[in-house]
Design a protein around this motif. Structure first.
Motif, PDB file in Angstrom:
ATOM      1  N   LEU A 141      36.720  43.855  47.987  1.00  0.00           N
ATOM      2  CA  LEU A 141      37.750  43.576  46.981  1.00  0.00           C
ATOM      3  C   LEU A 141      37.613  42.199  46.341  1.00  0.00           C
ATOM      4  N   THR A 142      36.743  41.351  46.881  1.00  0.00           N
ATOM      5  CA  THR A 142      36.501  40.039  46.282  1.00  0.00           C
ATOM      6  C   THR A 142      35.088  39.928  45.717  1.00  0.00           C
ATOM      7  N   TRP A 198      40.415  35.473  44.390  1.00  0.00           N
ATOM      8  CA  TRP A 198      40.333  35.756  42.956  1.00  0.00           C
ATOM      9  C   TRP A 198      40.556  34.489  42.145  1.00  0.00           C
ATOM     10  N   PHE A 199      41.610  33.736  42.516  1.00  0.00           N
ATOM     11  CA  PHE A 199      41.956  32.543  41.747  1.00  0.00           C
ATOM     12  C   PHE A 199      40.994  31.389  41.981  1.00  0.00           C
ATOM     13  N   SER A 200      40.248  31.401  43.050  1.00  0.00           N
ATOM     14  CA  SER A 200      39.258  30.347  43.277  1.00  0.00           C
ATOM     15  C   SER A 200      37.904  30.691  42.661  1.00  0.00           C
ATOM     16  N   ASP A 201      37.769  31.899  42.126  1.00  0.00           N
ATOM     17  CA  ASP A 201      36.544  32.326  41.453  1.00  0.00           C
ATOM     18  C   ASP A 201      36.515  31.703  40.054  1.00  0.00           C
ATOM     19  N   GLY A 202      35.735  30.648  39.900  1.00  0.00           N
ATOM     20  CA  GLY A 202      35.691  29.909  38.643  1.00  0.00           C
ATOM     21  C   GLY A 202      35.238  30.727  37.457  1.00  0.00           C
ATOM     22  N   TYR A 250      41.355  30.520  31.434  1.00  0.00           N
ATOM     23  CA  TYR A 250      42.700  30.508  30.872  1.00  0.00           C
ATOM     24  C   TYR A 250      43.166  31.893  30.421  1.00  0.00           C
ATOM     25  N   LYS A 251      42.346  32.603  29.627  1.00  0.00           N
ATOM     26  CA  LYS A 251      42.754  33.910  29.091  1.00  0.00           C
ATOM     27  C   LYS A 251      43.032  34.907  30.219  1.00  0.00           C
ATOM     28  N   ASN A 252      42.167  34.954  31.220  1.00  0.00           N
ATOM     29  CA  ASN A 252      42.362  35.899  32.327  1.00  0.00           C
ATOM     30  C   ASN A 252      43.627  35.575  33.117  1.00  0.00           C
ATOM     31  N   LEU A 253      43.871  34.305  33.361  1.00  0.00           N
ATOM     32  CA  LEU A 253      45.072  33.921  34.103  1.00  0.00           C
ATOM     33  C   LEU A 253      46.335  34.228  33.311  1.00  0.00           C
ATOM     34  N   VAL A 254      46.315  33.992  32.008  1.00  0.00           N
ATOM     35  CA  VAL A 254      47.472  34.317  31.159  1.00  0.00           C
ATOM     36  C   VAL A 254      47.722  35.821  31.179  1.00  0.00           C
ATOM     37  N   ASN A 255      46.665  36.622  31.017  1.00  0.00           N
ATOM     38  CA  ASN A 255      46.816  38.078  31.076  1.00  0.00           C
ATOM     39  C   ASN A 255      47.375  38.514  32.420  1.00  0.00           C
ATOM     40  N   ASP A 281      42.547  45.749  29.878  1.00  0.00           N
ATOM     41  CA  ASP A 281      41.712  46.220  30.979  1.00  0.00           C
ATOM     42  C   ASP A 281      40.504  45.358  31.246  1.00  0.00           C
ATOM     43  N   THR A 282      40.188  44.452  30.346  1.00  0.00           N
ATOM     44  CA  THR A 282      38.992  43.654  30.543  1.00  0.00           C
ATOM     45  C   THR A 282      39.361  42.185  30.643  1.00  0.00           C
ATOM     46  N   TYR A 283      38.549  41.479  31.391  1.00  0.00           N
ATOM     47  CA  TYR A 283      38.711  40.052  31.552  1.00  0.00           C
ATOM     48  C   TYR A 283      37.435  39.361  31.096  1.00  0.00           C
ATOM     49  N   ASP A 284      37.591  38.184  30.542  1.00  0.00           N
ATOM     50  CA  ASP A 284      36.421  37.415  30.115  1.00  0.00           C
ATOM     51  C   ASP A 284      35.722  36.816  31.314  1.00  0.00           C
ATOM     52  N   VAL A 285      34.439  36.685  31.202  1.00  0.00           N
ATOM     53  CA  VAL A 285      33.644  35.998  32.210  1.00  0.00           C
ATOM     54  C   VAL A 285      33.133  34.725  31.557  1.00  0.00           C
ATOM     55  N   VAL A 286      33.413  33.602  32.179  1.00  0.00           N
ATOM     56  CA  VAL A 286      32.950  32.329  31.627  1.00  0.00           C
ATOM     57  C   VAL A 286      31.805  31.765  32.416  1.00  0.00           C
TER      58      VAL A 286
END
Length: 188
Positions: free
Chosen positions: A129-130, A160-164, A169-174, A183-188
């Protein structure tokens, strides 16, 4: 489950009883919904080693010669997935490739692993799951986070939150705004 039957690849349940354990020994039957799972208590206890499952075993043997335990609040598909994993681990050991969790299967069994104190399964569930895969990233929603925390798996959401690469910002706001249609999150 499709039409009351388990998915392909999880084992056949064409008869009302599915045998997971050996033919003899400390066999019990777990009745979940319309299904009965024939298991060997010693093998299942290698993973589910808490007081709740021990009590179920005692209850089963109090019902001699039938040895059936009804699990009214549990999900048959989750038991099918968990028992398949338990028997793979028993046969191949923890390090076998076949014992890795599929992300969706891992989510399905979280309530059982928590309820029956499945310590041996927890670490492999956390790993699945991680994982840094697109499949594992797609489950990172507030609803899944709530479910994990309620089953004492908050270390997963902390990861999840420690995964840089995910915690931009966008993923955390969503995530925090409960936008389930994103359904999708950005990967930086």
């Amino acid at each position: 489950l499709q039409d009351g039957m388990p998915e392909e690849g999880l084992g056949s349940c064409s008869e009302p009883t599915h045998a997971f354990g050996p033919e003899r020994g400390r066999d019990i039957f777990l009745a979940v919904g319309h299904f009965q799972f024939h298991v060997h208590s010693a093998i299942v206890r290698l993973t589910l080693n808490g007081k709740v499952f021990d009590s179920l075993i005692e209850q089963a043997y109090a019902n001699e010669p039938i040895r059936v335990v009804k699990l009214v609040d549990d999900d048959a598909e989750a038991w099918q997935v968990l028992l398949t994993w338990i028997y793979k681990v028993a046969e191949f050991g923890d390090l076998a490739r076949d014992c890795a969790w599929d992300v969706n299967h891992a989510l399905i069994v979280v309530p059982l692993v928590h309820k029956y104190e499945g310590g041996r399964a927890r670490s492999s569930l956390c790993k699945a799951l991680t994982a840094n895969t697109s499949e594992a990233r797609e489950i990172r929603t507030p609803e899944v986070a709530d479910m994990l925390v309620s089953h004492r798996l908050e270390t997963i959401t902390e990861s999840w939150f420690s995964d840089g690469s995910w915690a931009c910002y966008k993923n955390l706001v969503n995530f925090l705004s409960y936008e389930s249609d994103s359904d999708t999150y950005d990967v930086v």
